[in-house]
Enzyme design. Sequence first.
Site, PDB file in Angstrom:
ATOM      1  N   ASP A 107      65.898 119.402 -96.237  1.00 47.05           N
ATOM      2  CA  ASP A 107      65.109 117.436 -96.541  1.00 47.05           C
ATOM      3  C   ASP A 107      63.807 117.996 -96.727  1.00 47.05           C
ATOM      4  O   ASP A 107      63.908 116.890 -97.342  1.00 47.05           O
ATOM      5  CB  ASP A 107      65.588 116.742 -95.600  1.00 47.05           C
ATOM      6  CG  ASP A 107      64.969 115.177 -95.231  1.00 47.05           C
ATOM      7  OD1 ASP A 107      65.018 114.610 -96.786  1.00 47.05           O
ATOM      8  OD2 ASP A 107      64.566 114.871 -94.994  1.00 47.05           O
ATOM      9  N   HIS A 115      64.032 114.596 -99.323  1.00 47.10           N
ATOM     10  CA  HIS A 115      62.598 113.857 -97.899  1.00 47.10           C
ATOM     11  C   HIS A 115      63.246 112.696 -97.312  1.00 47.10           C
ATOM     12  O   HIS A 115      62.372 112.012 -97.527  1.00 47.10           O
ATOM     13  CB  HIS A 115      61.681 114.434 -98.167  1.00 47.10           C
ATOM     14  CG  HIS A 115      59.912 113.971 -97.068  1.00 47.10           C
ATOM     15  ND1 HIS A 115      59.258 114.959 -97.387  1.00 47.10           N
ATOM     16  CD2 HIS A 115      60.534 113.695 -95.964  1.00 47.10           C
ATOM     17  CE1 HIS A 115      58.689 114.372 -95.980  1.00 47.10           C
ATOM     18  NE2 HIS A 115      59.818 113.937 -95.440  1.00 47.10           N
ATOM     19  N   ARG A 174      59.451 115.056 -80.213  1.00 44.24           N
ATOM     20  CA  ARG A 174      59.584 113.842 -79.638  1.00 44.24           C
ATOM     21  C   ARG A 174      61.395 114.126 -80.476  1.00 44.24           C
ATOM     22  O   ARG A 174      63.007 113.677 -80.307  1.00 44.24           O
ATOM     23  CB  ARG A 174      59.650 112.605 -80.444  1.00 44.24           C
ATOM     24  CG  ARG A 174      58.186 112.843 -79.604  1.00 44.24           C
ATOM     25  CD  ARG A 174      57.223 111.304 -79.779  1.00 44.24           C
ATOM     26  NE  ARG A 174      55.841 111.001 -79.531  1.00 44.24           N
ATOM     27  CZ  ARG A 174      55.122 111.696 -79.920  1.00 44.24           C
ATOM     28  NH1 ARG A 174      55.078 112.051 -81.222  1.00 44.24           N
ATOM     29  NH2 ARG A 174      54.143 111.208 -79.310  1.00 44.24           N
ATOM     30  N   GLU A 209      57.467 119.182-102.559  1.00 45.55           N
ATOM     31  CA  GLU A 209      57.769 118.282-103.041  1.00 45.55           C
ATOM     32  C   GLU A 209      57.134 117.546-104.330  1.00 45.55           C
ATOM     33  O   GLU A 209      55.801 117.468-104.501  1.00 45.55           O
ATOM     34  CB  GLU A 209      58.224 117.279-101.612  1.00 45.55           C
ATOM     35  CG  GLU A 209      59.079 118.214-100.640  1.00 45.55           C
ATOM     36  CD  GLU A 209      59.194 117.357 -99.834  1.00 45.55           C
ATOM     37  OE1 GLU A 209      58.556 116.865 -99.407  1.00 45.55           O
ATOM     38  OE2 GLU A 209      59.821 118.479 -99.295  1.00 45.55           O
ATOM     39  N   ARG A 236      55.646 125.481 -79.589  1.00 41.66           N
ATOM     40  CA  ARG A 236      54.147 126.357 -79.020  1.00 41.66           C
ATOM     41  C   ARG A 236      54.076 126.518 -77.219  1.00 41.66           C
ATOM     42  O   ARG A 236      53.486 127.908 -77.286  1.00 41.66           O
ATOM     43  CB  ARG A 236      53.795 125.502 -79.596  1.00 41.66           C
ATOM     44  CG  ARG A 236      51.980 125.389 -79.743  1.00 41.66           C
ATOM     45  CD  ARG A 236      51.391 125.256 -80.570  1.00 41.66           C
ATOM     46  NE  ARG A 236      51.743 123.701 -80.429  1.00 41.66           N
ATOM     47  CZ  ARG A 236      50.456 123.253 -79.959  1.00 41.66           C
ATOM     48  NH1 ARG A 236      48.963 123.722 -79.042  1.00 41.66           N
ATOM     49  NH2 ARG A 236      50.193 121.366 -79.256  1.00 41.66           N
ATOM     50  N   LEU A 247      60.211 121.060 -79.793  1.00 42.99           N
ATOM     51  CA  LEU A 247      61.100 120.410 -78.729  1.00 42.99           C
ATOM     52  C   LEU A 247      59.987 119.464 -78.369  1.00 42.99           C
ATOM     53  O   LEU A 247      59.967 119.082 -77.326  1.00 42.99           O
ATOM     54  CB  LEU A 247      61.635 121.698 -77.447  1.00 42.99           C
ATOM     55  CG  LEU A 247      62.223 120.939 -77.164  1.00 42.99           C
ATOM     56  CD1 LEU A 247      64.003 120.689 -77.946  1.00 42.99           C
ATOM     57  CD2 LEU A 247      62.797 121.057 -75.999  1.00 42.99           C
ATOM     58  N   ARG A 292      58.563 120.373 -92.288  1.00 50.00           N
ATOM     59  CA  ARG A 292      58.046 120.852 -93.493  1.00 50.00           C
ATOM     60  C   ARG A 292      58.249 121.713 -94.450  1.00 50.00           C
ATOM     61  O   ARG A 292      58.460 122.906 -93.407  1.00 50.00           O
ATOM     62  CB  ARG A 292      56.294 120.348 -92.596  1.00 50.00           C
ATOM     63  CG  ARG A 292      55.569 119.366 -92.671  1.00 50.00           C
ATOM     64  CD  ARG A 292      55.918 118.640 -93.900  1.00 50.00           C
ATOM     65  NE  ARG A 292      55.260 116.736 -93.655  1.00 50.00           N
ATOM     66  CZ  ARG A 292      55.542 115.959 -93.076  1.00 50.00           C
ATOM     67  NH1 ARG A 292      56.866 115.936 -93.611  1.00 50.00           N
ATOM     68  NH2 ARG A 292      55.090 115.067 -93.000  1.00 50.00           N
TER      69      ARG A 292
END
Length: 326
Positions: A261, A284, A159, A266, A180, A157, A237
């Site tokens: 995404d 992405h 930005r 990748e 965290r 949680l 990620r």
Amino acid sequence: MPAHQVTHRVLQVGPLKPSLSRTLVSTYDAYVLPDGPERAAFLAEHGEEITVAVTSGRTGVDAQLMSALPNLGAVVNFGVGYDTTDVDEAAARNIAVSNTPDVLSDCVADTAIGLLIDVMRQFSASDRYLRAGRWAAEGNYPLTHKVSGAHVGIVGLGRIGTAIATRLAGFGCTISYHNRREVEGSPYRYVRSPAELAAQVDVLVIAAAGGAGTRHLVDRAVLDALGPDGYLVNVARGSVIDEQALVEALADGRLAGAGLDVFTDEPDVPAALLTMDNVVLLPHVGSGTVETRKAMEELTLANLDAFLQTGELVTPVPFDGQMTVR
Ligand code: 8YV
């Protein structure tokens, strides 16, 4: 000597947005780090001149490159995620690191919502159904699942996670989160572990930073807690999810679907995912709009200018030894 009295030399590390790359060369007289066999010779000749590296989350500056750049004072990163730059090594070498927070939160959050709606309502799959002539031949598309009012769990949680939650509130969704640390004053319910969160929600959205601290945070146990009626969305990620465990869960019907995404390796995507209709796959594109990439470019250059002129960065990343949520 203070950084602003130093004779600076800028180095571009890895591919960047073409306009940014052009500006670095034309306005800042930057070098571009060569790939392949020429790299060692380039570093031997120019390594000591370099004081600033401009890179992106795709490439980053690792410990080996830092050791070849003994006068490096800053790594200016295009992108909010900086997991490809060795921040512990940077801290040890007194190298400042900046990223581009805030300016991309809206677009990445929009992407998360798009994936969430697409995977639950199967818009991409039903578009394929129509184009294949199956509507006319086989009749109506099967029923899907309701987004409005769903219980959504957000992992990370920060930005971007907060921007996702704000949007979901407009859909009447119940929102819980794991982070965290518990976010003081948050209107959303904190859950102590990703597995506990997964067990309670219809959809789990991943918005945590990448890096060693979050590697495989979403593992088989979390996926099983989400269960055969649960959906997973990842805009963070690929490394945050155990991709192999995800592919197996989807193949076995132990998960309802996934909207992704980002991927572990990748631009390679596990071949098994390409054949699944309950999976939405994006290359992405989270921050990939003209407006946001322009804002990211401007913030990257603002960091570079500030470092060159004052030795300070505008948006430095915190050196707390751990990755913060995005
Ligand atoms: C970019 C991203 O695609 O900001 C990030 O962390 O993942 C994306 O916005 C990436 O940084 C471009 O290299």
